[in-house]
Design a protein around this motif. Structure first.
Motif, PDB file in Angstrom:
ATOM      1  N   GLU A1051       6.909  -2.853  -5.389  1.00  0.00           N
ATOM      2  CA  GLU A1051       7.551  -3.986  -6.058  1.00  0.00           C
ATOM      3  C   GLU A1051       8.336  -3.523  -7.283  1.00  0.00           C
ATOM      4  O   GLU A1051       9.493  -3.905  -7.494  1.00  0.00           O
ATOM      5  N   SER A1096       4.767 -10.141  -3.675  1.00  0.00           N
ATOM      6  CA  SER A1096       5.807  -9.692  -4.605  1.00  0.00           C
ATOM      7  C   SER A1096       6.703  -8.651  -3.965  1.00  0.00           C
ATOM      8  O   SER A1096       7.924  -8.651  -4.176  1.00  0.00           O
ATOM      9  N   CYS A1099       9.016 -10.284  -1.473  1.00  0.00           N
ATOM     10  CA  CYS A1099      10.103 -11.010  -2.157  1.00  0.00           C
ATOM     11  C   CYS A1099      11.178 -10.065  -2.675  1.00  0.00           C
ATOM     12  O   CYS A1099      12.360 -10.437  -2.748  1.00  0.00           O
ATOM     13  N   LYS A1133       6.883 -16.676  -6.440  1.00  0.00           N
ATOM     14  CA  LYS A1133       7.668 -15.459  -6.219  1.00  0.00           C
ATOM     15  C   LYS A1133       8.927 -15.745  -5.389  1.00  0.00           C
ATOM     16  O   LYS A1133       9.979 -15.138  -5.626  1.00  0.00           O
TER      17      LYS A1133
END
Length: 1200
Positions: A1051, A1096, A1099, A1133
């Motif tokens: 992430e 996360s 996304c 998110k």
């Protein structure tokens, strides 16, 4: 900045090294810009002002040249006509800080004392509320100011007359004695009351408040009531008022009233106070203040009593007192004491008579009661009370005739008895020191006092679980200091040896640092004043304030230096044997044993053998476990020292003389067997005995003491007991003892059978799967075996240590219990034992040695596998202990083995292992790995087969101490440089994944900053590094130790923007691989924390256009899961991702706002029945198919 002298900037020097008041301009600016107390910024500015001035608390005299200027600025503000009350209170707070730093007794000299200020201060005091605690500084400083104003030379009644006349002359517009009108308020006291009466009432008012102002009210009372025009009018009423207050209520005592009486008795004239002395004494003795535990009442009680005694006696200096002769330092140091003759003759004459010079001294009857009260106060539980009583006795005795003074001194000496409590000893020592300072102890008293002084110097008594005596020893040093200043050298000559030996003993062997320093100061004072202490100059320069401050240095270094002088050697040894061997503190007993070891070399061996050791052997039979423990420790150290003295001593043929007699050897042989028979190793006391016995065995083995078979059997039995104890200290001591014992005594051929039994027993013990500490003890013992025993059982020991150095699945397919998986401490112990085995056996080319490639490879492989130990329990990452032990073992192995053993297969793996550990998450482990890697790279001769050796020499400094290895911002930039080399990068990335993806914010920050900086400056390396990240992910798939931080790492990495080129490169499979591996990692959604963390990362992949539809479909699944936390996280998110990257997705632009609104406004904690329609609406807006559950698919299939 604080200005300090150049030669006093070390932290070890005192803090009082300032040269001048450097912040004057800053302080004046603070005063000029001072805010009222109601202002929001006042507290912050006042704290800054306080901090600046407090720096000069230890050197307040530096403020003196500037006090007048600072006070004038503050008082100018205070005197302003229209100054609000808040500003005036703020000014008084600033003024109080100056008073606190410089003390009020000095500040009062700089306060203005014009008569025009008297009415002004009276008006201010009249407006104050004594119960308003927030502005108590205002009242405090006003009372202080008033105390200088009332000392004006004019009759107080004239001030009222002057005001009346000036008012009448001015008609309807009265002047106010040049004082300003305060906020249009008149004084709170009626104008008809005179100033004398107003001040009198103020003294009574503020003396009745139990706060800081009451002390200043007492000071004001002392200055006011002793005036010639006031004492006749108000002194007796004030004293009567105080007496009435305390007779009515002795529980709610107003301390200010007692302090006021004490201050008046201190500052008043004797002839003015004498008429009230009997009444005051009768009153104060009747008050029950000495019978309660409130020491503040008792302290004022003692002050009043002693000052009443001084009032009853005429001021005089006793003519019979001891008068010292010469006080020349040069004469004393030169040994010239002839000038004392006249003094001794004068003192002898004084002893013959009463010392009154023909004048009759009248001693009132009240003095007997005063002295009795002071003698009782010496037994008080408060230090302050005892100190005040000691001073009072000195002052009162100075005015007594010789006969009565002798009675006082006799009473003091009788206090120093063994049956008296420790408080009485302390008070008695203080009082005797005060009498000596005043010359009231004549030399003939020294014969009785010096033995008591010696007892006080070594006073140390147990009281429950604590020891008392520290304050007594400190006071005894004060006595010695006072004697040095009071007496001529010839008078103290008979006692010089006792006093000097006692002071030096305390200076080096006392447990408390303040006592050691006090004894050192008294010794230095005696050397300078008397000049007859043996070797005083040489010793005093060594036993200074700083050197005696460190206990270890005092015991082992300074004592050894002092022992070179014959006069002090035996007293030091005797003190250790008689008092410190059985000391209640185990640390002192251990230091005592080590000190006796060093002092053995300073004295004749016969003294230690014939005098010291019998005493210690006798103490081993004591019921006191402390005495037994200390004695056994000392016996072992002395035995070792005598043996070394025998081998290395000063005799021409040292080996021909036995420094240890046959009788001592027999007693030492029987000692441990006696302990076993008496059961001394059982219970809580047995833990201490095990520790001291293993130390004794180790020392005797090093000394190669002549022993019999029974003695060896008893020693081995104790070691076997200690190896399985839970205490790590005892186990380590037992292992050290076993190593020395087996090396010294087990090499005889007659021991082969016994040795076989021992090794077999230890191998069985190492396989124990019941208790971890039992396995640890036996593994450590196997590692401590001498080389000849290891070679006899080489394969068995090697296999056993390798097996227990690794978790069971990695090592062998044995039948160990599952609980041994968490025995990381045992595995770390096995790694250390394996390293010791390699050292002991060596590389000598024999069959059973590590010159054999197979054996060497077996050890290296085992240690490299140990680097992958990441066991977790409630203590955290306990596998770090194994990894650290393995790194130390690998470093020693590769640096100490012959060059031909390095090999191209071993060294690169070791270097890579160190690099990975040097970038992982635990600071201690990272620091160790970094230091060892740096030393390995720069080792001489150079280690062969280190990859990219020249580049590593450039990256890492030759001095490993120049890098702060425990600090991530220092180390990560170095190791990120290794990412440019493919041979290192994959392992370094694996370590960086653990550091960047974990929870510590500072570590994540420094590690990610270093990585991103490298990626930005080495763009050509980014595709390769991304591919290696995928390889690491795929290799450790479903291994949560790696993949859980990997999710957070990905992430952060994708969101950093450093790999955008790779993400948008359609030919690079990085994004697709990450998406695929993420799906495999969270498949089934069984682990909530892993699923929530993966959201996360999903996304972040929204920004990849070719993956956006698949990502949105995946996130829509998360929005419909039953876990509320997952749904809320997914909504949050996804909102952030679409707000940032919505323009690169296939979502119609007109739907973006509706999607964001729906994501933010929906309550995702609602039941799934209500949430899933919302989720489906979102899918419609995003242009993707709503997810269908497995049950729905099965139902649709059944219908068709």
């Amino acid at each position: 900045m604080l200005q300090q002298s150049d030669d006093c900037k070390d932290d070890d020097f005192p803090a009082n090294t300032l040269e001048h008041f450097a912040e004057l301009e800053q302080v004046l600016q603070m005063i000029d810009t001072m805010k009222p107390i109601e202002a929001a910024s006042f507290e912050r500015e006042f704290e800054q002002y306080t901090e600046v001035l407090t720096r000069y608390q230890e050197q307040p005299h530096l403020l003196d040249p500037h006090l007048e200027l600072m006070l004038s600025r503050l008082l100018h503000k205070i005197r302003q006509t229209d100054l609000p009350a808040g500003d005036r209170d703020a000014a008084f707070k600033y003024l109080y800080i100056i008073s606190k730093v410089r003390t009020y007794k000095v500040l009062i000299k700089f306060m203005p004392h014009e008569l025009t200020d008297l009415e002004f201060v009276l008006q201010l005091l009249g407006q104050q509320d004594p119960k308003e605690f927030s502005n108590w500084e205002t009242r405090y400083m006003l009372l202080l100011w008033m105390s200088i104003l009332v000392m004006n030379p004019f009759h107080m009644s004239r001030l009222d007359a002057y005001e009346t006349r000036t008012t009448a002359a001015a008609g309807a517009t009265p002047t106010r004695n040049n004082c300003v009108e305060l906020n249009n308020h008149s004084t709170s006291l009626p104008p008809a009351i005179t100033k004398m009466e107003r001040i009198f009432e103020l003294c009574k008012l503020y003396a009745s408040t139990n706060d800081t102002c009451s002390n200043m009210a007492a000071y004001l009372s002392a200055k006011y009531f002793v005036r010639s025009d006031i004492k006749d009018l108000y002194l007796e009423p004030f004293l009567d008022w105080v007496i009435a207050q305390h007779q009515a209520d002795t529980q709610q005592v107003k301390f200010g009233q007692l302090a006021a009486v004490a201050a008046i008795l201190k500052h008043g004239k004797r002839e003015d106070l004498l008429p009230y002395a009997d009444k005051l004494l009768q009153w104060i003795v009747a008050c029950p203040y000495k019978d309660v535990n409130d020491f503040l009442k008792y302290k004022y009680y003692v002050k009043i009593v002693q000052r009443l005694g001084l009032v009853h006696l005429k001021p005089r200096i006793a003519s019979w007192r001891y008068k010292r002769g010469t006080r020349s330092l040069a004469t004393n140091l030169g040994g010239q004491t002839s000038a004392a003759g006249d003094s001794r003759a004068g003192n002898a004459d004084a002893e013959d008579g009463d010392g009154s010079g023909g004048e009759e001294i009248i001693v009132p009857d009240a003095i007997e009661e005063v002295i009795e009260e002071l003698l009782q106060a010496l037994r008080s539980g408060s230090n302050d009370v005892r100190w005040s009583a000691a001073k009072g006795l000195g002052r009162v005795t100075n005015r007594l005739p010789k006969a009565l003074a002798d009675e006082v001194i006799f009473s003091l000496i009788s206090i120093l008895r063994p049956l008296e409590p420790h408080e009485a000893w302390h008070g008695g020592c203080l009082a005797i020191a005060e009498l000596a300072k005043r010359g009231l102890l004549l030399p003939y008293r020294l014969h009785k006092l010096v033995p008591r002084l010696m007892e006080a110097l070594f006073y140390d008594e147990m009281k429950g679980y604590m020891s008392v005596g520290q304050h007594i020893r400190d006071a005894a040093c004060y006595m010695c200091w006072a004697f040095a200043r009071a007496y001529n050298p010839d008078d103290l000559q008979p006692f010089v040896q006792q006093i000097s030996s006692g002071l030096l003993t305390v200076a080096v062997f006392d447990r408390e640092v303040n006592c050691r320093r006090a004894a050192s100061a008294a010794f230095q004072e005696s050397v300078g004043r008397l000049g007859n202490f043996p070797f005083g100059i040489e010793i005093s320069t060594t036993t200074d304030f700083y050197s005696v401050g460190i206990r270890h240095n005092s015991y082992l270094n300074i004592s050894d230096f002092i022992a070179q002088f014959d006069a002090y050697r035996l007293p030091l040894i005797d003190h250790l044997v008689q008092r410190k061997v059985g000391h209640w503190d185990s640390a002192i007993r251990e230091l005592t044993a080590k000190a006796l070891h060093k002092l053995t070399f300073r004295t004749h061996y016969k003294y230690m053998d014939r005098d010291v050791m019998p005493q210690l052997l006798a103490k081993t039979n004591s019921i006191d476990v402390n005495a037994r423990h200390g004695s056994v420790l000392a016996l072992g150290e002395i035995t070792l020292a005598l043996r070394r003295y025998e081998l290395e001593g000063p005799l021409p043929h040292p080996h021909t003389v036995a420094f240890l007699s046959d009788q001592r050897k027999v007693e030492l042989n029987d000692l441990i067997q006696t302990f076993l028979e008496r059961g001394f190793y059982r219970g809580m006391s047995g833990e201490l005995m095990k520790l001291c016995t293993t130390s004794f065995i180790r020392n005797c083995s090093v000394a190669e003491l002549t022993v019999n078979a029974q003695c060896l059997a008893s020693w081995q039995q104790v070691i076997d007991i200690c190896l399985v104890t839970k205490s790590s200290n005892i186990r380590e001591s037992a292992v050290d003892a076993f190593a020395e014992l087996s090396g010294a005594y087990y090499c005889e051929k007659s021991r082969n059978a016994d040795n076989e039994l021992i090794v077999k027993a230890y191998l069985r013990g190492a396989d124990n799967a019941i208790e971890e500490h039992i396995r640890m003890g036996y593994l450590a013992a196997l590692g401590a075996l001498p080389a000849f025993l290891m070679r006899a059982h080489f394969n068995e020991i090697l296999d056993n240590l390798v097996k227990h150095a690794l978790i069971p699945q990695v090592a062998y397919d044995d039948h160990e219990n599952i609980q041994t998986h968490r025995w990381s401490e045992a595995r770390a112990q096995s790694v250390r034992a394996l390293s010791k085995m390699v050292k002991s056996v060596g590389y000598d080319g024999e069959k059973h040695s590590f010159d054999n490639e197979a054996h060497f490879r077996k050890v290296v492989d085992c240690l490299l596998l140990a680097l992958d130990e990441y066991t977790l329990d409630n203590r955290g990452d306990i596998g770090a202990w194994v990894r650290e032990a393995a790194m130390n073992a690998l470093f020693e192995l590769i640096t100490e083995c012959p060059n031909y053993m390095h090999g191209p297969f071993n060294v690169p793996r070791i270097v890579l292992g160190f690099m990975q550990q040097a970038v992982e998450k635990i600071d201690r482990t990272r620091g160790l790995a970094g230091r060892l890697l740096c030393r390995l790279i720069h080792a001489q001769p150079a280690i062969q087969f280190i990859p990219a050796y020249d580049r590593l020499l450039e990256i890492f400094p030759s001095d490993d101490k120049t890098v702060l290895w425990l600090f991530a911002d220092h180390t990560f930039p170095l190791f990120c440089e290794l990412l440019a080399h493919p041979i290192f990068s994959r392992r370094v990335l694996l370590g960086l994944t653990a550091s960047i993806g974990q929870l510590t914010e500072s570590l994540t920050k420094h590690a990610s900053t270093a990585l991103f900086q490298f990626l930005r400056t080495h763009l050509e390396e980014v595709p390769r590094l991304c591919a290696e990240i995928v390889q690491n992910f795929e290799t450790h798939l479903l291994n949560e130790r790696v993949t859980y931080p990997m999710l957070s790492f990905l992430e952060i990495l994708i969101g950093s923007g450093t790999i955008e080129a790779v993400l948008h490169d359609a030919d690079n499979p990085f994004a697709e691989d990450v998406y695929r591996l993420l799906n495999l990692e969270v498949k089934g959604y069984k682990k909530l924390y892993k699923t929530a963390t993966s959201i996360s990362t999903f996304c972040q992949l929204v920004q990849v256009p070719r993956l956006s539809k698949r990502i949105l479909s995946k996130l829509s699944v998360f929005l419909g899961l039953q876990h509320v936390h997952v749904r809320k996280t997914a909504a949050t998110k996804l909102y952030e991702a679409l707000a940032l990257h919505g323009d690169v997705t296939d979502i119609p632009e007109e739907n973006i706002d509706d999607i964001l609104a729906l994501l933010s406004e929906t309550d995702w904690t609602l039941p799934l029945v209500e949430i899933r329609p919302v989720r489906n609406k979102l899918c419609h807006l995003m242009g993707i198919k709503p997810p269908v559950s497995g049950k729905q698919i099965a139902a649709a299939t059944a219908e068709t």
